[in-house]
Scaffold this motif. Structure first.
Motif, PDB file in Angstrom:
ATOM      1  N   LEU A  82       0.788  -1.276   0.001  1.00  0.00           N
ATOM      2  CA  LEU A  82       0.097   0.098   0.022  1.00  0.00           C
ATOM      3  C   LEU A  82       0.885   1.361  -0.179  1.00  0.00           C
ATOM      4  N   SER A  83       2.004   1.155   0.704  1.00  0.00           N
ATOM      5  CA  SER A  83       2.681   2.364   0.580  1.00  0.00           C
ATOM      6  C   SER A  83       3.464   2.568  -0.493  1.00  0.00           C
ATOM      7  N   PHE A  84       3.794   1.715  -1.576  1.00  0.00           N
ATOM      8  CA  PHE A  84       4.370   2.000  -2.626  1.00  0.00           C
ATOM      9  C   PHE A  84       3.320   2.343  -3.523  1.00  0.00           C
ATOM     10  N   VAL A  85       2.148   1.880  -3.540  1.00  0.00           N
ATOM     11  CA  VAL A  85       1.066   2.146  -4.328  1.00  0.00           C
ATOM     12  C   VAL A  85       0.744   3.640  -4.199  1.00  0.00           C
ATOM     13  N   LEU A  86       0.496   4.018  -3.063  1.00  0.00           N
ATOM     14  CA  LEU A  86       0.312   5.514  -2.589  1.00  0.00           C
ATOM     15  C   LEU A  86       1.361   6.436  -3.313  1.00  0.00           C
ATOM     16  N   TRP A  87       2.609   6.071  -2.765  1.00  0.00           N
ATOM     17  CA  TRP A  87       3.849   6.694  -3.534  1.00  0.00           C
ATOM     18  C   TRP A  87       3.596   7.085  -5.090  1.00  0.00           C
ATOM     19  N   THR A  88       3.249   5.938  -5.632  1.00  0.00           N
ATOM     20  CA  THR A  88       3.286   5.973  -7.249  1.00  0.00           C
ATOM     21  C   THR A  88       1.998   7.088  -7.751  1.00  0.00           C
ATOM     22  N   PHE A  89       1.158   7.331  -6.783  1.00  0.00           N
ATOM     23  CA  PHE A  89      -0.031   8.485  -7.137  1.00  0.00           C
ATOM     24  C   PHE A  89       0.503   9.870  -6.314  1.00  0.00           C
ATOM     25  N   HIS A  90       1.477   9.952  -6.032  1.00  0.00           N
ATOM     26  CA  HIS A  90       1.797  11.260  -5.351  1.00  0.00           C
ATOM     27  C   HIS A  90       1.914  12.371  -6.373  1.00  0.00           C
ATOM     28  N   PRO A  91       2.113  12.296  -7.524  1.00  0.00           N
ATOM     29  CA  PRO A  91       2.283  13.404  -8.596  1.00  0.00           C
ATOM     30  C   PRO A  91       0.729  14.110  -8.515  1.00  0.00           C
ATOM     31  N   PHE A  92      -0.066  13.497  -8.346  1.00  0.00           N
ATOM     32  CA  PHE A  92      -1.630  13.830  -8.241  1.00  0.00           C
ATOM     33  C   PHE A  92      -1.753  15.074  -7.345  1.00  0.00           C
ATOM     34  N   ILE A  93      -0.711  14.981  -6.098  1.00  0.00           N
ATOM     35  CA  ILE A  93      -1.042  15.941  -4.854  1.00  0.00           C
ATOM     36  C   ILE A  93      -0.074  16.909  -4.804  1.00  0.00           C
ATOM     37  N   PHE A  94       1.300  16.234  -4.809  1.00  0.00           N
ATOM     38  CA  PHE A  94       2.342  17.310  -4.468  1.00  0.00           C
ATOM     39  C   PHE A  94       2.861  18.113  -5.675  1.00  0.00           C
ATOM     40  N   LYS A  95       3.184  19.154  -5.459  1.00  0.00           N
ATOM     41  CA  LYS A  95       3.898  20.157  -6.564  1.00  0.00           C
ATOM     42  C   LYS A  95       5.120  19.606  -7.079  1.00  0.00           C
ATOM     43  N   SER A  96       5.923  19.081  -6.410  1.00  0.00           N
ATOM     44  CA  SER A  96       7.179  18.363  -6.700  1.00  0.00           C
ATOM     45  C   SER A  96       7.070  17.109  -7.520  1.00  0.00           C
ATOM     46  N   LYS A  97       7.298  16.981  -8.676  1.00  0.00           N
ATOM     47  CA  LYS A  97       6.844  15.719  -9.506  1.00  0.00           C
ATOM     48  C   LYS A  97       8.097  15.265  -9.939  1.00  0.00           C
ATOM     49  N   LYS A  98       8.219  14.011  -9.697  1.00  0.00           N
ATOM     50  CA  LYS A  98       9.441  13.194 -10.266  1.00  0.00           C
ATOM     51  C   LYS A  98       9.399  12.016 -11.302  1.00  0.00           C
ATOM     52  N   ILE A  99       7.807  11.667 -11.075  1.00  0.00           N
ATOM     53  CA  ILE A  99       7.556  10.400 -11.920  1.00  0.00           C
ATOM     54  C   ILE A  99       6.254  10.604 -12.388  1.00  0.00           C
ATOM     55  N   TYR A 100       6.009   9.691 -13.582  1.00  0.00           N
ATOM     56  CA  TYR A 100       4.639   9.708 -14.107  1.00  0.00           C
ATOM     57  C   TYR A 100       3.978   8.542 -13.629  1.00  0.00           C
ATOM     58  N   THR A 101       2.798   8.398 -12.892  1.00  0.00           N
ATOM     59  CA  THR A 101       2.009   7.338 -12.541  1.00  0.00           C
ATOM     60  C   THR A 101       2.058   6.184 -13.597  1.00  0.00           C
ATOM     61  N   VAL A 102       1.634   6.332 -14.757  1.00  0.00           N
ATOM     62  CA  VAL A 102       1.509   5.228 -15.768  1.00  0.00           C
ATOM     63  C   VAL A 102       2.908   4.711 -16.219  1.00  0.00           C
ATOM     64  N   LEU A 103       3.718   5.549 -16.384  1.00  0.00           N
ATOM     65  CA  LEU A 103       5.083   5.177 -16.744  1.00  0.00           C
ATOM     66  C   LEU A 103       5.846   4.254 -15.729  1.00  0.00           C
ATOM     67  N   ILE A 104       5.423   4.668 -14.420  1.00  0.00           N
ATOM     68  CA  ILE A 104       6.196   4.038 -13.277  1.00  0.00           C
ATOM     69  C   ILE A 104       5.688   2.619 -13.234  1.00  0.00           C
ATOM     70  N   TRP A 105       4.338   2.442 -13.512  1.00  0.00           N
ATOM     71  CA  TRP A 105       3.716   1.376 -13.523  1.00  0.00           C
ATOM     72  C   TRP A 105       4.040   0.237 -14.640  1.00  0.00           C
ATOM     73  N   VAL A 106       4.134   0.810 -15.660  1.00  0.00           N
ATOM     74  CA  VAL A 106       4.599   0.106 -16.963  1.00  0.00           C
ATOM     75  C   VAL A 106       6.095  -0.535 -16.567  1.00  0.00           C
ATOM     76  N   ARG A 107       6.637   0.005 -16.113  1.00  0.00           N
ATOM     77  CA  ARG A 107       8.132  -0.274 -15.619  1.00  0.00           C
ATOM     78  C   ARG A 107       8.136  -1.376 -14.489  1.00  0.00           C
ATOM     79  N   VAL A 108       7.265  -1.130 -13.545  1.00  0.00           N
ATOM     80  CA  VAL A 108       7.076  -2.101 -12.278  1.00  0.00           C
ATOM     81  C   VAL A 108       6.290  -3.474 -12.956  1.00  0.00           C
ATOM     82  N   LEU A 109       5.531  -3.331 -13.853  1.00  0.00           N
ATOM     83  CA  LEU A 109       4.923  -4.620 -14.312  1.00  0.00           C
ATOM     84  C   LEU A 109       5.821  -5.253 -15.302  1.00  0.00           C
TER      85      LEU A 109
END
Length: 308
Positions: free
Chosen positions: A89-116
């Motif tokens: 759950l911690s990792f899933v929440l982290w992958t969606f942090h760009p929707f909330i925080f101003k500082s953005k380092k990853i894209y949620t879709v692209l990171i999950w493509v990589r993880v999968l």
């Protein structure tokens, strides 16, 4: 005070909407990879359930980990699953942090493509190994005398292709190597590369070690299952990661992002980065080499708004 809260809420809503638009565009470009990865998760689950039909309970094999670690007991076996659930759950929440925080380092879709991609490669090897040799399960429900040690033959073909959630927790036979460690190590390695909090990275590796010990202590796996997972997953992630294209650098305000198959490039606006058009502090560029981001340390200044 209420005016300030209202203004910040408006910025947050704009940020979420802008990020959602970008992620939808990325999803339209990468949906085949996401769908393929999810289908492979189903195939892996189906294989793990199918091997349960061939499992036969027997004497527990001699295991050095069982000799060194005291048995938690059936009433405390949930501790290992609790730790794994926290990591997941911690990792899933982290992958969606760009929707909330101003500082953005990853894209949620692209990171999950990589993880999968990492998960599919590891699970493919796992299916081969646990079907090659079906060991008697050391878990409590897999031992002799348990009615769950062997699954009854399915009444029809449809039943054989249905994955029951309860069966995920009470499977037998899919031992080498640990699926829990596959997910945990893939998540930890991904955050190690794309996360920014050094303390969290150190804690993540510590939790992975603790989870390994708990898996053995709860008798969910033999020690060999965990050891093989540690070196196999790390090697697979290392080689697959070098074959995949590197993630775009989001630390720069005027990011150029490929969003079309014909090679045309579309620019992500500053509004996406900040939720508005004029917050210069969040447009401050930070160095990022080979897809990695700067870590937070005691002697390096970082953005206090960096949420992940």
């Amino acid at each position: 005070m209420s005016l300030y809260i209202g203004r910040e809420a408006s910025k947050l809503w704009k940020r979420i909407c802008a990020e959602t638009t970008t992620e939808i565009n990325l999803l339209l470009e990468n949906w085949k990879y996401i769908l393929g990865g999810l289908i492979c998760q189903y195939i892996h689950g189906l294989a793990a359930r199918s091997v349960h039909y061939f499992h036969h309970p027997g004497p527990i094999l001699q295991d050095s980990g069982f000799l060194l670690l005291p048995e938690l007991g059936q009433e405390r076996a949930y501790v290992s699953e609790t730790v794994f659930t926290f990591v997941f759950l911690s990792f899933v929440l982290w992958t969606f942090h760009p929707f909330i925080f101003k500082s953005k380092k990853i894209y949620t879709v692209l990171i999950w493509v990589r993880v999968l991609a990492f998960l599919v490669a590891c699970q493919f090897l796992r299916i081969i190994t646990f079907y090659s040799t079906i060991l008697p399960g050391p878990n409590y429900h897999c031992r002799e005398g348990s009615r769950l040690a062997t699954l009854p033959r399915p009444d029809n073909l449809l039943e054989a292709f249905v994955i029951i959630p309860r069966g995920v927790l009470y499977g037998c036979g899919d031992l080498i190597f640990s699926s829990h460690m596959i997910f945990s190590l893939v998540f930890v390695r991904t955050y190690q590369k794309y996360g920014s909090r050094r303390f969290i990275k150190q804690c993540a590796w510590l939790v992975a070690v603790v989870q390994s010990l708990l898996i053995i202590a709860s008798r969910k796996h033999y020690t060999v299952d965990v050891i093989v997972a540690w070196y196999t997953v790390n090697l697979v992630v290392f080689f697959v990661d070098h074959k995949l294209p590197e993630l775009p650098d989001r630390s720069l305000g005027g990011l150029v992002l490929p969003l079309s198959k014909d090679g045309r490039m579309k620019e992500e606006g500053t509004k996406l980065m900040n939720g508005n058009s004029g917050d210069p502090v969040d447009r401050r560029s930070r160095s990022q080499a080979n897809g990695k981001v700067n870590e937070e340390s005691d002697n390096v200044h970082v953005d206090v708004l960096d949420g992940a």
